[in-house]
Design a protein around this motif. Structure first.
Motif, PDB file in Angstrom:
ATOM      1  N   LEU A  52     -12.114   6.365 105.961  1.00  0.00           N
ATOM      2  CA  LEU A  52     -12.589   7.677 105.538  1.00  0.00           C
ATOM      3  C   LEU A  52     -12.212   7.991 104.094  1.00  0.00           C
ATOM      4  N   TYR A  53     -10.939   7.723 103.725  1.00  0.00           N
ATOM      5  CA  TYR A  53     -10.437   8.209 102.440  1.00  0.00           C
ATOM      6  C   TYR A  53     -10.012   7.104 101.473  1.00  0.00           C
ATOM      7  N   GLY A  54     -10.021   5.844 101.903  1.00  0.00           N
ATOM      8  CA  GLY A  54      -9.615   4.781 100.998  1.00  0.00           C
ATOM      9  C   GLY A  54      -8.120   4.691 100.802  1.00  0.00           C
ATOM     10  N   GLN A  55      -7.329   5.302 101.685  1.00  0.00           N
ATOM     11  CA  GLN A  55      -5.881   5.235 101.613  1.00  0.00           C
ATOM     12  C   GLN A  55      -5.323   5.383 103.015  1.00  0.00           C
ATOM     13  N   VAL A  56      -4.048   4.956 103.180  1.00  0.00           N
ATOM     14  CA  VAL A  56      -3.400   5.040 104.485  1.00  0.00           C
ATOM     15  C   VAL A  56      -2.325   6.110 104.422  1.00  0.00           C
ATOM     16  N   PRO A  57      -1.899   6.637 105.569  1.00  0.00           N
ATOM     17  CA  PRO A  57      -0.969   7.770 105.549  1.00  0.00           C
ATOM     18  C   PRO A  57       0.422   7.391 105.043  1.00  0.00           C
ATOM     19  N   GLY A  58       1.076   8.411 104.473  1.00  0.00           N
ATOM     20  CA  GLY A  58       2.495   8.345 104.170  1.00  0.00           C
ATOM     21  C   GLY A  58       2.875   7.281 103.167  1.00  0.00           C
ATOM     22  N   ALA A  59       4.102   6.759 103.337  1.00  0.00           N
ATOM     23  CA  ALA A  59       4.652   5.803 102.384  1.00  0.00           C
ATOM     24  C   ALA A  59       3.934   4.471 102.426  1.00  0.00           C
ATOM     25  N   ARG A  60       3.192   4.195 103.526  1.00  0.00           N
ATOM     26  CA  ARG A  60       2.496   2.906 103.611  1.00  0.00           C
ATOM     27  C   ARG A  60       1.421   2.777 102.545  1.00  0.00           C
ATOM     28  N   ASN A  61       0.959   3.905 101.999  1.00  0.00           N
ATOM     29  CA  ASN A  61      -0.094   3.840 100.984  1.00  0.00           C
ATOM     30  C   ASN A  61       0.411   3.243  99.681  1.00  0.00           C
ATOM     31  N   ARG A  62       1.730   3.288  99.485  1.00  0.00           N
ATOM     32  CA  ARG A  62       2.289   2.721  98.251  1.00  0.00           C
ATOM     33  C   ARG A  62       2.334   1.198  98.304  1.00  0.00           C
ATOM     34  N   THR A 106      -7.584 -23.790  90.810  1.00  0.00           N
ATOM     35  CA  THR A 106      -6.520 -23.171  91.596  1.00  0.00           C
ATOM     36  C   THR A 106      -6.288 -21.755  91.135  1.00  0.00           C
ATOM     37  N   GLY A 107      -5.451 -21.052  91.900  1.00  0.00           N
ATOM     38  CA  GLY A 107      -5.146 -19.672  91.555  1.00  0.00           C
ATOM     39  C   GLY A 107      -6.020 -18.690  92.322  1.00  0.00           C
ATOM     40  N   THR A 108      -5.855 -17.409  92.002  1.00  0.00           N
ATOM     41  CA  THR A 108      -6.588 -16.345  92.699  1.00  0.00           C
ATOM     42  C   THR A 108      -7.267 -15.438  91.685  1.00  0.00           C
ATOM     43  N   ARG A 109      -8.168 -14.650  92.222  1.00  0.00           N
ATOM     44  CA  ARG A 109      -8.886 -13.674  91.411  1.00  0.00           C
ATOM     45  C   ARG A 109      -8.907 -12.350  92.156  1.00  0.00           C
ATOM     46  N   LYS A 110      -8.695 -11.240  91.436  1.00  0.00           N
ATOM     47  CA  LYS A 110      -8.609  -9.928  92.075  1.00  0.00           C
ATOM     48  C   LYS A 110     -10.006  -9.413  92.420  1.00  0.00           C
ATOM     49  N   GLU A 111     -10.179  -8.998  93.672  1.00  0.00           N
ATOM     50  CA  GLU A 111     -11.390  -8.310  94.113  1.00  0.00           C
ATOM     51  C   GLU A 111     -11.085  -6.816  94.195  1.00  0.00           C
ATOM     52  N   GLN A 112     -11.937  -6.008  93.616  1.00  0.00           N
ATOM     53  CA  GLN A 112     -11.689  -4.575  93.544  1.00  0.00           C
ATOM     54  C   GLN A 112     -12.044  -3.882  94.860  1.00  0.00           C
ATOM     55  N   HIS A 113     -11.514  -2.677  94.995  1.00  0.00           N
ATOM     56  CA  HIS A 113     -11.813  -1.826  96.141  1.00  0.00           C
ATOM     57  C   HIS A 113     -13.328  -1.540  96.195  1.00  0.00           C
ATOM     58  N   LYS A 114     -13.952  -1.737  97.351  1.00  0.00           N
ATOM     59  CA  LYS A 114     -15.385  -1.524  97.512  1.00  0.00           C
ATOM     60  C   LYS A 114     -15.640  -0.617  98.712  1.00  0.00           C
ATOM     61  N   VAL A 115     -16.762   0.113  98.667  1.00  0.00           N
ATOM     62  CA  VAL A 115     -17.093   1.022  99.757  1.00  0.00           C
ATOM     63  C   VAL A 115     -18.609   1.118  99.881  1.00  0.00           C
ATOM     64  N   LEU A 116     -19.082   1.339 101.098  1.00  0.00           N
ATOM     65  CA  LEU A 116     -20.509   1.596 101.354  1.00  0.00           C
ATOM     66  C   LEU A 116     -20.579   2.688 102.419  1.00  0.00           C
ATOM     67  N   LEU A 117     -21.264   3.789 102.097  1.00  0.00           N
ATOM     68  CA  LEU A 117     -21.457   4.900 103.026  1.00  0.00           C
ATOM     69  C   LEU A 117     -22.917   4.934 103.430  1.00  0.00           C
ATOM     70  N   GLU A 118     -23.171   4.898 104.772  1.00  0.00           N
ATOM     71  CA  GLU A 118     -24.531   4.903 105.294  1.00  0.00           C
ATOM     72  C   GLU A 118     -24.668   6.009 106.341  1.00  0.00           C
ATOM     73  N   LEU A 128     -26.159   5.922 101.484  1.00  0.00           N
ATOM     74  CA  LEU A 128     -25.928   7.184 100.753  1.00  0.00           C
ATOM     75  C   LEU A 128     -25.207   6.950  99.432  1.00  0.00           C
ATOM     76  N   SER A 129     -24.214   6.043  99.423  1.00  0.00           N
ATOM     77  CA  SER A 129     -23.471   5.829  98.185  1.00  0.00           C
ATOM     78  C   SER A 129     -22.648   4.558  98.318  1.00  0.00           C
ATOM     79  N   ASN A 130     -22.421   3.891  97.184  1.00  0.00           N
ATOM     80  CA  ASN A 130     -21.482   2.765  97.121  1.00  0.00           C
ATOM     81  C   ASN A 130     -20.435   2.987  96.036  1.00  0.00           C
ATOM     82  N   ARG A 131     -20.305   4.248  95.599  1.00  0.00           N
ATOM     83  CA  ARG A 131     -19.297   4.611  94.607  1.00  0.00           C
ATOM     84  C   ARG A 131     -18.100   5.264  95.294  1.00  0.00           C
ATOM     85  N   ILE A 132     -16.901   4.873  94.871  1.00  0.00           N
ATOM     86  CA  ILE A 132     -15.695   5.355  95.533  1.00  0.00           C
ATOM     87  C   ILE A 132     -15.529   6.857  95.349  1.00  0.00           C
ATOM     88  N   ASP A 133     -15.725   7.349  94.111  1.00  0.00           N
ATOM     89  CA  ASP A 133     -15.519   8.781  93.871  1.00  0.00           C
ATOM     90  C   ASP A 133     -16.585   9.622  94.572  1.00  0.00           C
TER      91      ASP A 133
END
Length: 1011
Positions: A52-62, A106-118, A128-133
């Motif tokens: 729903l919000y792109g974050q988890v409750p409390g200290a776990r979000n850090r 070798t190595g890794t690459r960062k994938e950014q936070h993504k969202v899709l609202l339908e 409806l939107s694929n933008r986080i804000d």
């Protein structure tokens, strides 16, 4: 808001993909989320909040790593949530930020936070939107609450509310500020403080303006400033400064206009006195000026009379010069009347000479065309004869133009013949070959079309062969899978039977050994739990090991798992057998090798048919092209023949016309090279003859005019008194010289008249007879009067300027005071309101700030809502009490009004929440959490929460209290709301049949619904 389905992949402890059907759990109304410690019960709630919000409750979000550590390296972490909010079915798909392995190297690459609202619209999911804000704004608007409020309202983190219950007032304020939108009240308090400062600055600025104007009034008048008065004299009146009017010392801004009015009255009297002194000095100055001017006028008249006598004597000596100037001007005037006619004779003589020269030149140019010394009539006739011949030749010019056009047109026709005749031969050869070629193309096309007619059949045969081969290949695979499934089904049946037997054996062994278990607990003198006797003469002894209740439950769980496995394998066998039967109907018993050979043959037949079809298409295009070419050649041949016939006829017509025009032009040209040169020659001769005639006529006219001019000039000279025209020219004077002489004569006359008038003026005669005036004495008297007047006028002007300046400053003072008064009133209002809002004004008896007051009101609502449930869960013993007094040590203005106490009905005393036991703290904090959820939902105007979670804390309750708590939680289901309890308490598993079981394993956790 109601949850429908949750799907988590590589998220938290879940390494694979787990799907949770909340609709199945919600049908029961109350369901349990249970599992061992660390299995991932709370992670289910985290996944809902993250979707729903792109974050988890409390200290776990850090903690940034939301991806499962158990998941495969390339697995994409993802959460999919289907929910209904305000009647809209939504699906949210989110992937958190994570490090994926690079595709290369070798190595890794960062994938950014993504969202899709339908949204589900008319049976289809619409994006409806694929933008986080943008998604955050949409979800926040629909739910009516932010992430923190949602976690407190929908997930009821009981452990946090136990801390909230026992917290200090300042810590409790921080929690309430996160849940309730008190920023607006803090902004109001801040705005009022800023308003107080702004109005204070404005009032001070306007007061400073008033005092500045008052200082300038004091400076203009010489009075002491109103805020720094002079020391008063013995009578109590302030002493004036430097002879200026006195002024009263005033510190009140509102009294300054009266002070300025009194100063203005005093200076008005001083101005009147100065004006009176200036009037007297002006009268004395006027008398002295009049006496001096009269004396100056008398002296001037005496001087003018003496000057006139001297000029009269000088004028008598210039009489002879005046007479000579007059005679010279008279002769020049007579010469001016005859001189134009004399000068005209010279002009006419020059014209006659030029005319004779032009005549001689013109006659010399035409001498070869005429006899010697021709008359004017001979010249005129010769010109007219040439003009007539030119007119005739002009008509022949059109024939010459036509002849040139005929020559050009015949040349064009010759070029066209050179193109059309070879083209005729080429087209004839093409018409001989093309018909046979078209017929050959048409025959070949018919044969190709017959061959291509089998293409649809070949395509159908290929599709059938491919379908049968695919079915045969799948048939062989399914036969192998079916054999494996049947073997696995037999193993699952055997394992389920063995598990069932093991459960029955353990239960029977526990029943058989129950007497020995009870006997082990018997003690001498203690009553038996079965019969109550304190004597135990023959307790049962058992040598066999009695299985524990946990062992029986584990065996039962293994049996249930084996049964589920058996059902799954049975379903799998049925599905594979049905698929195998369908494949046999399609492929039969034919081997895949034979069907592959049939497919190859069908492909070859289709390729041959496609080739013939392509050949037919190509031949059809070629035939169409050849037919169009034949038709084009036929049309071109017909057009070419027609144009050749027309051009030959036209050439014959032009040849005849060309011969006729050449004969006529040769006759008109005569001996000249061309017709045009003949016309030019005749035109030049006619022009020369005309010029000779005109020159001869002009010479005759010039001679006549010269004779007439000489006669007129001689007559005019004699009429003006001159003997010859030459005397006229000698007597002439230029206009400038005549003007100078007339000016000199006029000055003599004017001066003589002026002298005569001065000597006859009676004033000058009287002045000459009067005595000479004493001018130095009169100058001294005038200077003294002028100095006295200047001093008096300066004093009066200074007094007037001071009064005018004082009037202007008084008007500005009145305006400034009127501007200051409302500003001072606004500042007083702003000061009082800011003091009330900040708690610093004495009128705020509780010394509470506005945000603290609002939070206290909200907490009072929460307590009222919590007490409705606490009374039921505590059997009417406990009730929360909201207090507004500050706790000891709390000095913050924002901490007041947020105290909590617990009223104990059994003792009649209020208790501190920290004195409650673990179970009492649980029911109290749970009541507080539920009450806060109700108030937050109503406050934010959010969507109704259809799925509610209560997280942990039930292990501290006794059986009776647990019943009361469960009754309260059952009441939350009113209106169709589903309540999920997150707990690992064993008793709740027996009370709540609908369960979401989270199983912890080494490879990651899994989820399973049991209804």
């Amino acid at each position: 808001m109601r949850l429908h389905r949750l799907e988590v992949t590589a998220f938290g402890p879940f390494s694979g993909t787990e799907e949770i059907d909340f609709d199945a759990l919600s049908d029961a109304g109350l369901f349990l989320v249970q599992g061992r410690t660390g299995a991932g019960k709370t992670s289910v709630l985290d996944a809902v909040c993250f979707a729903l919000y792109g974050q988890v409750p409390g200290a776990r979000n850090r903690a940034k790593g939301l991806r499962s550590d158990h998941a495969a390296a390339g697995s994409v972490p993802q959460v999919v949530l289907e929910t209904t909010v305000r009647g809209r079915r939504l699906r949210l798909t989110r992937s958190p930020e994570w490090e994926r392995p690079k595709l290369r190297g070798t190595g890794t690459r960062k994938e950014q936070h993504k969202v899709l609202l339908e949204e589900l619209v008319r049976g289809a999911w619409t994006g409806l939107s694929n933008r986080i804000d943008e998604t955050a704004d949409l979800i926040g608007d629909l739910l009516g609450m932010n992430a923190g409020q949602f976690c407190q309202v929908a997930m009821l983190p009981q452990g946090e509310f136990a801390g909230f219950l026992r917290a200090k007032a300042d810590d409790r304020r921080k929690v309430l500020e996160q849940l309730f939108a008190t920023e607006v009240f803090a902004d109001v308090e801040k705005w009022l403080g800023e308003r107080r400062a702004a109005t204070g600055r404005e009032a001070d600025r306007l007061r400073a303006d008033v005092l500045s104007i008052a200082d300038r009034i004091a400076e203009v008048t010489g009075a002491p400033p109103p805020h720094a008065p002079e020391a008063p004299d013995a009578d109590g009146v302030p002493r004036p400064r430097s002879g200026e009017p006195s002024a009263e010392p005033l510190d009140d801004v509102a009294a300054l206009p009266g002070w300025a009015a009194r100063l203005a009255d005093a200076h008005t009297g001083m101005r009147a006195e100065a004006d009176e002194r200036r009037a007297g000095a002006a009268a004395d100055l006027q008398a002295a000026r009049a006496a001096l001017e009269d004396a100056r006028a008398l002296a001037d008249r005496r001087r003018r009379h003496a000057d006139a006598l001297a000029r009269r004597d000088a004028l008598g000596d210039g009489a002879e010069e005046r007479s000579r100037i007059g005679s010279r001007l008279d002769a020049a005037a007579r010469a001016d009347r005859a001189a134009p006619l004399v000068r005209a004779v010279g002009e006419r003589q020059g014209h006659a000479v030029q005319a004779r020269r032009r005549t001689d030149d013109a006659r010399s140019r035409v001498a070869a065309l005429l006899p010697p010394d021709p008359s004017e009539d001979v010249l005129v006739k010769a010109e007219r004869a040439r003009r007539d011949e030119i007119a005739k030749l002009e008509g022949a010019r059109a024939d010459a133009d036509r002849l040139r056009g005929v020559d050009t047109e015949r040349g064009s026709l010759a070029t066209e013949f050179g193109r059309l005749e070879p083209e005729q031969a080429r087209l004839a050869a093409a018409l001989a070959d093309l018909p046979a070629a078209v017929e050959a193309r048409r025959a070949a096309l018919g044969e190709a079309r017959l061959a291509a007619a089998g293409l649809p059949g070949a395509e159908a045969a290929l599709a059938d062969a491919r379908r049968r081969l695919d079915a045969a290949q799948r048939r062989d695979q399914v036969e192998h899978l079916l054999a494996e499934a049947e073997a696995a089904h037999r193993d699952a049946v055997d394992a389920a039977q063995e598990a069932r037997d093991r459960v029955q054996e353990l239960r029977q062994a526990r029943l058989d050994g129950m007497a020995a278990v009870l006997a082990d607990d018997l003690r001498d003198g203690e009553p038996c739990r079965v019969c109550g006797s304190t004597e135990h003469p023959a307790p049962v002894a058992s040598l066999a090991v009695v299985p524990t209740e946990d062992r029986v439950e584990r065996a039962q769980a293994e049996y249930e798992a084996a049964g589920a496995r058996r059902e799954e394998e049975s379903t799998r066998v049925g599905r594979l057998r049905a698929e195998h039967d369908g494949l046999l109907e399609t492929a039969g018993e034919t081997t895949t090798e034979a069907l592959a050979a049939e497919l190859d043959g069908a492909r070859e037949a289709l390729a041959a048919a496609e080739a013939r079809a392509a050949e037919a298409e190509r031949l059809e295009a070629v035939l169409h092209r050849d037919e169009r070419e034949l038709e084009r050649v036929r049309d071109a041949a017909r057009d070419n023949d027609r144009r050749l016939t027309e051009n030959r006829a036209r050439d014959r017509e032009l040849a005849a016309e060309q011969e006729r025009l050449r004969a006529e032009l040769d006759e008109a040209r005569g001996e000249d090279a061309t017709l045009e040169s003949r016309i030019v020659r005749l035109g030049g001769e006619a022009g020369a003859l005309a010029a000779a005639v005109e020159a001869q006529r002009e010479a005759a006219r010039a001679a006549d005019e010269l004779a007439a001019a000489r006669a007129r000039a001689k007559a005019a000279a004699q009429a003006q008194g001159f003997r010859t025209p030459e005397e006229v020219l000698a007597a002439e004077l230029p206009d400038e010289d005549q003007g100078d002489l007339r000016d000199r004569l006029r000055r003599f006359e004017d001066e003589e008249a002026g002298v005569r008038d001065l000597l006859n003026d009676p004033d000058l005669v009287a002045a000459a007879a009067a005595p000479d005036p004493d001018l130095p004495d009169l100058h001294e008297r005038f200077a003294a009067a002028e100095s006295a007047h200047t001093e008096a006028a300066s004093a009066a002007h200074t007094a007037a300027l001071r009064c005018d300046r004082l009037a202007d400053l008084r008007a500005r003072l009145d305006t400034a005071v009127r501007a200051w008064e409302p500003a001072a009133g606004r500042h007083e209002v702003a000061r009082r309101l800011a003091g009330l809002a900040s708690g610093k004004d004495p009128a705020n008896r509780r010394a509470m700030s506005l945000p603290a007051y609002v939070l206290a009101a909200r907490l009072e609502q929460v307590v009222a809502a919590a007490n409705e449930r606490l009374a039921r869960m505590s059997g009417g013993r406990y009730e929360l009490v909201h207090t507004i007094e500050k706790a000891a040590g709390d000095r913050s203005r924002s901490a007041g009004g947020l105290g909590l106490r617990v009223a104990d009905a059994w003792t009649g005393q209020d208790r501190d929440p920290v004195t409650l036991s673990g179970g009492e703290s649980f029911i109290t904090s749970l009541s507080l959490a539920l009450g806060l959820a109700d108030v937050v939902t109503a406050e934010t105007g959010g969507a109704e929460i259809g799925t509610l979670f209560v997280d942990e804390g039930f292990g501290t309750l006794d059986a009776e209290t647990l019943d009361e708590v469960m009754d309260v939680l059952d009441g939350l289901r009113d209106g169709g709301r589903a309540v999920g309890i997150v707990s690992h308490v064993a008793e709740l598993r027996a009370r709540i049949p609908a369960q979401l079981r989270i199983t912890k394993e080494r490879a990651g956790s899994t989820a399973k619904i049991v209804v």
